[in-house]
Design a protein around this motif. Structure first.
Motif, PDB file in Angstrom:
ATOM      1  N   THR A 164       2.546   3.236   2.131  1.00 11.68           N
ATOM      2  CA  THR A 164       0.968   3.536   2.443  1.00 11.68           C
ATOM      3  C   THR A 164       0.782   4.727   1.459  1.00 11.68           C
ATOM      4  OG1 THR A 164       1.025   2.774   4.591  1.00 11.68           O
ATOM      5  CG2 THR A 164      -0.561   4.142   4.208  1.00 11.68           C
ATOM      6  N   ILE A 165      -0.571   4.447   0.707  1.00  9.63           N
ATOM      7  CA  ILE A 165      -1.022   5.354  -0.069  1.00  9.63           C
ATOM      8  C   ILE A 165      -2.730   5.678   0.636  1.00  9.63           C
ATOM      9  CG2 ILE A 165      -2.150   5.814  -2.288  1.00  9.63           C
ATOM     10  CD1 ILE A 165       0.244   2.962  -1.927  1.00  9.63           C
ATOM     11  N   SER A 166      -2.669   7.031   0.655  1.00  7.08           N
ATOM     12  CA  SER A 166      -4.007   7.408   1.449  1.00  7.08           C
ATOM     13  C   SER A 166      -4.431   8.456   0.774  1.00  7.08           C
ATOM     14  CB  SER A 166      -3.757   7.629   2.729  1.00  7.08           C
ATOM     15  OG  SER A 166      -2.778   8.589   3.241  1.00  7.08           O
ATOM     16  N   VAL A 167      -5.948   8.718   1.021  1.00  2.00           N
ATOM     17  CA  VAL A 167      -6.592  10.110   0.636  1.00  2.00           C
ATOM     18  C   VAL A 167      -5.759  11.099   1.432  1.00  2.00           C
ATOM     19  CG1 VAL A 167      -8.530  11.507   0.301  1.00  2.00           C
ATOM     20  CG2 VAL A 167      -8.662   9.208   0.094  1.00  2.00           C
ATOM     21  N   ALA A 168      -5.211  12.363   0.621  1.00  2.00           N
ATOM     22  CA  ALA A 168      -4.506  13.383   1.352  1.00  2.00           C
ATOM     23  C   ALA A 168      -5.343  14.695   1.388  1.00  2.00           C
ATOM     24  CB  ALA A 168      -3.065  13.775   0.786  1.00  2.00           C
ATOM     25  N   ASP A 169      -6.040  15.156   0.365  1.00  3.03           N
ATOM     26  CA  ASP A 169      -6.593  16.473   0.289  1.00  3.03           C
ATOM     27  C   ASP A 169      -8.039  16.441  -0.019  1.00  3.03           C
ATOM     28  OD1 ASP A 169      -7.249  19.075  -0.334  1.00  3.03           O
ATOM     29  OD2 ASP A 169      -5.179  19.385  -1.067  1.00  3.03           O
ATOM     30  N   LYS A 227      -9.799   4.391   2.748  1.00  2.00           N
ATOM     31  CA  LYS A 227      -9.252   5.536   2.309  1.00  2.00           C
ATOM     32  C   LYS A 227      -7.636   5.547   2.381  1.00  2.00           C
ATOM     33  CE  LYS A 227     -12.881   8.770   3.856  1.00  2.00           C
ATOM     34  NZ  LYS A 227     -13.948   7.594   3.831  1.00  2.00           N
ATOM     35  N   SER A 228      -7.231   4.268   2.761  1.00  2.00           N
ATOM     36  CA  SER A 228      -5.666   4.189   2.523  1.00  2.00           C
ATOM     37  C   SER A 228      -5.342   2.515   2.390  1.00  2.00           C
ATOM     38  CB  SER A 228      -5.117   4.506   3.992  1.00  2.00           C
ATOM     39  OG  SER A 228      -5.650   3.703   4.912  1.00  2.00           O
ATOM     40  N   ILE A 229      -4.124   2.255   1.778  1.00  2.00           N
ATOM     41  CA  ILE A 229      -3.796   0.837   1.655  1.00  2.00           C
ATOM     42  C   ILE A 229      -2.391   0.884   1.637  1.00  2.00           C
ATOM     43  CG2 ILE A 229      -3.548   1.582  -0.858  1.00  2.00           C
ATOM     44  CD1 ILE A 229      -4.371  -1.253  -1.534  1.00  2.00           C
ATOM     45  N   THR A 230      -1.770  -0.171   2.341  1.00  2.62           N
ATOM     46  CA  THR A 230      -0.558  -0.453   2.677  1.00  2.62           C
ATOM     47  C   THR A 230       0.091  -1.556   1.767  1.00  2.62           C
ATOM     48  OG1 THR A 230      -0.538   0.140   4.775  1.00  2.62           O
ATOM     49  CG2 THR A 230       1.306  -0.856   4.330  1.00  2.62           C
ATOM     50  N   ILE A 231       1.140  -1.294   1.308  1.00  3.76           N
ATOM     51  CA  ILE A 231       1.657  -2.473   0.025  1.00  3.76           C
ATOM     52  C   ILE A 231       2.925  -2.638   0.618  1.00  3.76           C
ATOM     53  CG2 ILE A 231       2.264  -2.877  -2.325  1.00  3.76           C
ATOM     54  CD1 ILE A 231       0.434  -0.961  -3.023  1.00  3.76           C
ATOM     55  N   ASN A 232       3.183  -4.099   0.700  1.00  4.59           N
ATOM     56  CA  ASN A 232       4.745  -4.573   0.966  1.00  4.59           C
ATOM     57  C   ASN A 232       5.556  -4.372  -0.242  1.00  4.59           C
ATOM     58  OD1 ASN A 232       6.801  -6.159   1.767  1.00  4.59           O
ATOM     59  ND2 ASN A 232       5.824  -7.718   2.203  1.00  4.59           N
ATOM     60  N   VAL A 233       6.528  -3.657   0.145  1.00  5.23           N
ATOM     61  CA  VAL A 233       7.596  -3.381  -1.110  1.00  5.23           C
ATOM     62  C   VAL A 233       9.138  -3.911  -0.914  1.00  5.23           C
ATOM     63  CG1 VAL A 233       6.291  -1.432  -2.018  1.00  5.23           C
ATOM     64  CG2 VAL A 233       8.014  -1.157  -0.285  1.00  5.23           C
ATOM     65  N   LYS A 292       6.330   9.562  -7.707  1.00  7.00           N
ATOM     66  CA  LYS A 292       7.489   8.773  -7.909  1.00  7.00           C
ATOM     67  C   LYS A 292       7.782   8.249  -6.126  1.00  7.00           C
ATOM     68  CE  LYS A 292      10.698  10.950 -10.044  1.00  7.00           C
ATOM     69  NZ  LYS A 292      11.863  11.772 -10.734  1.00  7.00           N
ATOM     70  N   LEU A 293       8.336   6.800  -6.552  1.00 10.09           N
ATOM     71  CA  LEU A 293       8.351   6.082  -5.240  1.00 10.09           C
ATOM     72  C   LEU A 293      10.122   5.662  -5.353  1.00 10.09           C
ATOM     73  CD1 LEU A 293       7.650   4.559  -2.819  1.00 10.09           C
ATOM     74  CD2 LEU A 293       7.220   2.685  -4.038  1.00 10.09           C
ATOM     75  N   ILE A 294      10.713   5.971  -4.319  1.00 10.42           N
ATOM     76  CA  ILE A 294      12.122   5.569  -3.957  1.00 10.42           C
ATOM     77  C   ILE A 294      12.140   4.481  -3.127  1.00 10.42           C
ATOM     78  CG2 ILE A 294      14.399   6.146  -3.265  1.00 10.42           C
ATOM     79  CD1 ILE A 294      13.462   7.753  -5.897  1.00 10.42           C
ATOM     80  N   ILE A 295      12.759   3.313  -3.420  1.00 13.09           N
ATOM     81  CA  ILE A 295      12.886   2.186  -2.641  1.00 13.09           C
ATOM     82  C   ILE A 295      14.154   2.029  -2.394  1.00 13.09           C
ATOM     83  CG2 ILE A 295      12.659  -0.565  -2.364  1.00 13.09           C
ATOM     84  CD1 ILE A 295      10.089   0.985  -2.890  1.00 13.09           C
ATOM     85  N   GLU A 296      14.716   2.165  -0.930  1.00 12.78           N
ATOM     86  CA  GLU A 296      16.026   2.223  -0.576  1.00 12.78           C
ATOM     87  C   GLU A 296      16.437   0.811   0.196  1.00 12.78           C
ATOM     88  OE1 GLU A 296      16.522   5.308   2.158  1.00 12.78           O
ATOM     89  OE2 GLU A 296      16.805   6.873   0.619  1.00 12.78           O
ATOM     90  N   VAL A 345       1.662   9.464  -0.465  1.00 11.45           N
ATOM     91  CA  VAL A 345       2.520   8.270  -0.422  1.00 11.45           C
ATOM     92  C   VAL A 345       3.730   8.400   0.562  1.00 11.45           C
ATOM     93  CG1 VAL A 345       4.081   6.798  -1.909  1.00 11.45           C
ATOM     94  CG2 VAL A 345       2.095   8.225  -2.825  1.00 11.45           C
ATOM     95  N   TYR A 346       3.825   7.729   1.532  1.00 13.56           N
ATOM     96  CA  TYR A 346       4.610   7.498   2.672  1.00 13.56           C
ATOM     97  C   TYR A 346       4.737   6.154   3.305  1.00 13.56           C
ATOM     98  CZ  TYR A 346       0.208   7.434   5.265  1.00 13.56           C
ATOM     99  OH  TYR A 346      -1.007   7.271   6.215  1.00 13.56           O
ATOM    100  N   PRO A 347       6.034   5.830   3.899  1.00 11.50           N
ATOM    101  CA  PRO A 347       6.985   6.817   3.680  1.00 11.50           C
ATOM    102  C   PRO A 347       7.556   6.601   2.312  1.00 11.50           C
ATOM    103  CG  PRO A 347       7.778   4.785   4.801  1.00 11.50           C
ATOM    104  CD  PRO A 347       6.268   4.754   4.742  1.00 11.50           C
ATOM    105  N   ASN A 348       8.483   7.830   1.758  1.00 14.15           N
ATOM    106  CA  ASN A 348       9.200   8.020   0.692  1.00 14.15           C
ATOM    107  C   ASN A 348      10.450   8.739   0.738  1.00 14.15           C
ATOM    108  OD1 ASN A 348       9.372   7.717  -2.104  1.00 14.15           O
ATOM    109  ND2 ASN A 348       7.735   9.152  -2.571  1.00 14.15           N
ATOM    110  N   PRO A 349      11.639   8.030   0.588  1.00 18.65           N
ATOM    111  CA  PRO A 349      11.693   6.680   0.275  1.00 18.65           C
ATOM    112  C   PRO A 349      11.251   5.762   1.326  1.00 18.65           C
ATOM    113  CG  PRO A 349      13.679   8.185   0.348  1.00 18.65           C
ATOM    114  CD  PRO A 349      12.556   8.973   0.882  1.00 18.65           C
TER     115      PRO A 349
END
Length: 559
Positions: A483-488, A527-533, A555-559, A473-477
């Motif tokens: 963006t959530i993507s397959v990592a490993d 393999k990835s998705i971007t969400i507007n937050v 866990k996601l931090i929104i700044e 999950v990135y960027p975080n914060p």
């Protein structure tokens, strides 16, 4: 739609459609004996038995025998020991009703055809028969479309010039009929080509004639009413069919005779086709058989101890023998109904009720008793053993079709945030610190009207860490988007041998009180998705990533 004499056959069966809105003529065979009043206010006086548009009168009789020949092919009475038998004349009983119109004497008048078509539709016709050809007309096209829009079948002779199909048979909404000879070959006069739909015998056709006589004629004019009669027979056994369904049946059951190519052609939905024969020779028996409503067993899909269940067989064919599975017993039965009860309701199991008729077997599958244990609980991750501290997970129970309409969950080591009583719950795990761990268990059972199944359980531990992450999950914060993507990929292969997690699947973002704030699904291979937050308030959130049997939270931090 035909020109014809009033009355066919010397019997007591009425084959002319009578206009109930008009007063009965004093002499049923003399149109001049009406009351002279337009009783139904349709602009046509004394139109009790059709209308003569050519002469603007209620007398459809003419010195031309063409319409009488056509009408006899359709509706001359059968098995009354008189003359010939029409295809839809009834088996020594009432057959098809004809609504006769005269739209010309020596030749059809194109300007009258549209009015006759519209009047036939408005008077309840189900099939319009036209053995004629005229120059193309937008008014006729509109009237044909009016018929189609009102679920009326329009059938027309292709013509006798040995060339392309003539109008109005060339209209795509019309079933165009060509003629064959005694050898099942295209009659040399029969028009053919891209607009041809089907053929029927057109050489040496015997039918009713003027002055109570009979005559033999050739022509597609006498092939087309055979198809119209078949359409009427189809509707006689299944009046609920649409015009398109009737057309499909006629075309798909046609015989591929004559040794023609019959190749599949683009835009031909009802089988193979040939430009000289259309879909082939009309087959009345096959068409009626295909149109007959199929036997169906209706009744409950779930059988409990009380009350007994009764099943009904509709559209039965002949004598019926009933059979049931060995976990059911027959209480009573008749040709159309059977009442059963279970041998035991507590074991639960699949069963059936079966009706056996001549050449036909119909079966209804049922479930007897309480549901079986659910087949699986989806939502476990990381080998189903470790869950993150104060993390949110989604679990779904899979149950077979056994009348299940109730769900019950038990959770240890966490709290159900939402979904109790449904097939999917959201769980927040207990808080764990350091090297401690808490036993975690999710159990589900399902119920139907007979009772509850046993529980299916899945267990693991809640720890302060959950092993290698499958998703990143990135960027975080984050502030605008995440963006959530397959990592490993290695973690994926170790976690799920089917590689279900190779794509992201479904992503949900929760606030820390367990309320869903965002939901987004991906394609099966994404393999990835971007969400507007950017519309989320600053703070701490949880992202739940759900792909098949694997879930993972971050866990996601929104700044």
């Amino acid at each position: 739609m035909t020109k014809r004499l009033i009355g066919l056959g010397n019997d007591n069966y009425q084959n002319i459609l009578l206009n109930s809105g008009e007063d009965i003529w004093n002499d049923p065979n003399d149109p001049s004996t009406g009351n002279g009043i337009d009783d139904d206010n349709n602009g046509l006086i004394d139109d009790w038995k059709g209308w003569n548009y050519a002469n603007n009168s209620n007398d459809v009789r003419t010195p031309n025998a063409h319409g009488t020949l056509v009408a006899g092919i359709v509706s001359a009475k059968s098995n009354n020991s008189i003359g010939i038998s029409g295809l839809a004349g009834g088996n020594n009983a009432d057959g098809v009703n004809i609504l006769p119109y005269c739209i010309g004497v020596n030749a059809p008048i194109g300007a009258l055809i549209d009015d006759a078509i519209i009047d036939a539709v408005d008077n309840g016709a189900r099939v319009i028969q036209m053995s004629l050809n005229v120059p193309p007309s937008s008014a006729i096209d509109i009237s044909i479309q009016y018929a189609i829009d009102n679920n009326v079948i329009v059938i027309c002779a292709s013509g006798n010039a040995g060339t392309a199909v003539q109008y109005p048979a060339s209209n795509n909404n019309v079933i165009s009929v060509g003629g064959t000879d005694q050898n099942d070959l295209r009659a040399n006069f029969s028009n053919f080509g891209n607009n041809l739909d089907i053929v029927a015998p057109g050489v040496g056709i015997r039918s009713t004639n003027l002055m109570n006589t009979y005559a033999t004629q050739d022509g597609t004019s006498f092939a087309a009413p055979q198809v119209s009669a078949v359409a009427a027979l189809i509707l006689s056994v299944n009046p609920n069919l649409t015009a398109q369904q009737v057309r499909n049946i006629i075309e798909s059951t046609a015989q591929k005779v004559g040794g023609y190519a019959y190749t599949n052609t683009s835009g031909r939905p009802n089988g193979t086709w040939d430009d000289e024969m259309g879909y082939g020779l009309v087959d009345a028996f096959a068409a009626v058989q295909a149109a007959m409503p199929q036997p169906v067993i209706t009744g409950a899909s779930l059988v409990c101890t009380s009350p007994n269940q009764t099943y009904t067989l509709t559209n039965a064919v002949g004598s019926v023998t009933w059979q049931v599975s060995n976990n059911l017993q027959i209480i009573s039965s008749s040709n159309t109904n059977i009442t059963v009860s279970p041998i035991s309701v507590y074991s639960g199991g699949a069963g059936f009720v079966k009706a056996i008729m001549a050449g036909t077997t119909v079966q209804k599958d049922v479930w007897i008793g309480i549901p079986s244990v659910p087949s699986s609980i989806l939502g476990f991750c990381c080998n189903g053993k470790e869950f993150g501290s104060e993390s949110i997970y989604e679990f779904t129970v899979r149950a077979n079709n056994q009348g299940v309409n109730q769900f019950n969950w038990l959770v240890a080591g966490g709290t159900i945030l939402e979904g109790q009583g449904t097939n999917t719950i959201i769980v927040k795990t207990a808080k764990v610190t350091g090297s401690n761990k808490v036993y975690f268990d999710v159990s589900a059972r399902v119920g139907n009207s007979c009772g509850w199944s046993s529980y299916l359980w899945r267990s693991g531990y809640v720890t302060s860490g959950v092993g290698p992450a499958i998703f990143s999950v990135y960027p975080n914060p984050a502030d605008n988007e995440v963006t959530i993507s397959v990592a490993d990929i290695q973690a994926i292969s170790e976690t799920d041998a089917t590689n279900e997690a190779i794509s992201v699947g479904e992503v949900k973002i929760y606030d820390f009180f367990g309320s869903v704030k965002k939901v987004k699904k991906t394609n099966s291979d994404q393999k990835s998705i971007t969400i507007n937050v950017s519309d989320l308030q600053k703070g701490t959130y949880l992202i739940l990533i759900n792909r098949g049997t694997i879930t993972e939270s971050h866990k996601l931090i929104i700044e």
